[in-house]
Write an enzyme that holds these catalytic residues in place. Sequence first.
Site, mmCIF file in Angstrom:
data_model
loop_
_atom_site.group_PDB
_atom_site.id
_atom_site.type_symbol
_atom_site.label_atom_id
_atom_site.label_comp_id
_atom_site.label_asym_id
_atom_site.label_seq_id
_atom_site.Cartn_x
_atom_site.Cartn_y
_atom_site.Cartn_z
ATOM 1 N N CYS A 265 91.842 51.911 -44.609
ATOM 2 C CA CYS A 265 91.244 50.484 -44.312
ATOM 3 C C CYS A 265 92.271 49.770 -44.656
ATOM 4 C CB CYS A 265 90.128 50.597 -45.435
ATOM 5 S SG CYS A 265 89.507 48.808 -45.444
ATOM 6 N N CYS B 294 91.144 46.563 -46.649
ATOM 7 C CA CYS B 294 90.913 46.397 -48.002
ATOM 8 C C CYS B 294 90.808 47.938 -48.348
ATOM 9 C CB CYS B 294 89.606 45.861 -48.233
ATOM 10 S SG CYS B 294 88.961 45.605 -49.894
ATOM 11 N N SER B 295 89.825 48.475 -48.630
ATOM 12 C CA SER B 295 89.581 49.627 -49.128
ATOM 13 C C SER B 295 88.420 50.600 -49.025
ATOM 14 C CB SER B 295 89.887 49.475 -50.682
ATOM 15 O OG SER B 295 88.888 48.786 -51.257
ATOM 16 N N CYS B 296 87.663 50.195 -47.704
ATOM 17 C CA CYS B 296 86.622 50.734 -47.377
ATOM 18 C C CYS B 296 86.611 52.289 -47.269
ATOM 19 C CB CYS B 296 86.003 50.167 -46.247
ATOM 20 S SG CYS B 296 85.613 48.593 -46.064
#
Lengths: 200, 95
Positions: A99, A102-104
């Site tokens: 991701c 971000c950090s999905c």
Amino acid sequence: MAGEPTAESIALLEKLVAALKRRGIMTEEDIQARVASADRASPETGARMVARAWTDPAYRELLLRDGTAAAEAMGVRMAGAPPLGVLEDKPDLHHLVVCTLCSCYPRAVLGYPPHWYKSAAYRARAVREPRAVLAEFGTALPPGVKVRVVDSTADYRWMVLPMRPAGTEGWTEDRLATLVTRDHLVGVSLPALQGATQAA
Amino acid sequence: MTEVPLKHDLGGSPRFRCTPVEPDDDAPPNDFDKRVDAVRSVLRDKKLFTVDEMRLNIERLHETEYFGLTYYEKWLRSVVAVMVAKGVVSWEDLA
């Protein structure tokens, strides 16, 4: 980044929680129930989905068509979570999930994301030099294998369906599930029999 | 004029080209982290907080905070910003 929160952050959280409780928006029991639920989510769920797909063609078809429905078929609560897509590895095609923004991460089927998945280095480099990143995880793909890097987003989460390792013919679903780890489901490494090489 | 990517738009960024990914960094979330995640999850189900609101308010953080705060500290800042903006809580509550 990993690490401990500051005293200021801890105090801010408790003030926020106290205000939300005063306004009747949540109770301590609500919070504890969510913590318990998040703790239960783990890559073992994703591993069971992969193992079932390796042994059950109908489930495999469902998994690739509608990952959310396939997770729910395993008893996972997906309400409120973004749709889950599943990427099918093939002899000449490997998938890697990142991701970049971000950090999905598909938490419902993989649990809490590891710190490295959220790190600036992984996010920046997975799309620029995926084979170098894979090498840092000890993964060397044969030269003929293409790497397809897929960006998870706030609206769509991805998981990899790796190839079933050779030598596992006749294995039960439960036994197959023990071969599959979080890293395989993100695509930074490949399931293999103990003692076999990653690239085999 | 060259377009400068936003700070969160890290895909391919040369800034981290030589930073190794540390696969051994596998510490589980601590109690603070889990509690922030739990509060976010309850607020989401109460339709008070969407994933896009969370993302936007993390991306809006100053670069110093974006790269300085821990992951769940950033989440907390985002939850607070949205709850104050919606009038669910006030700054006085948090003072």
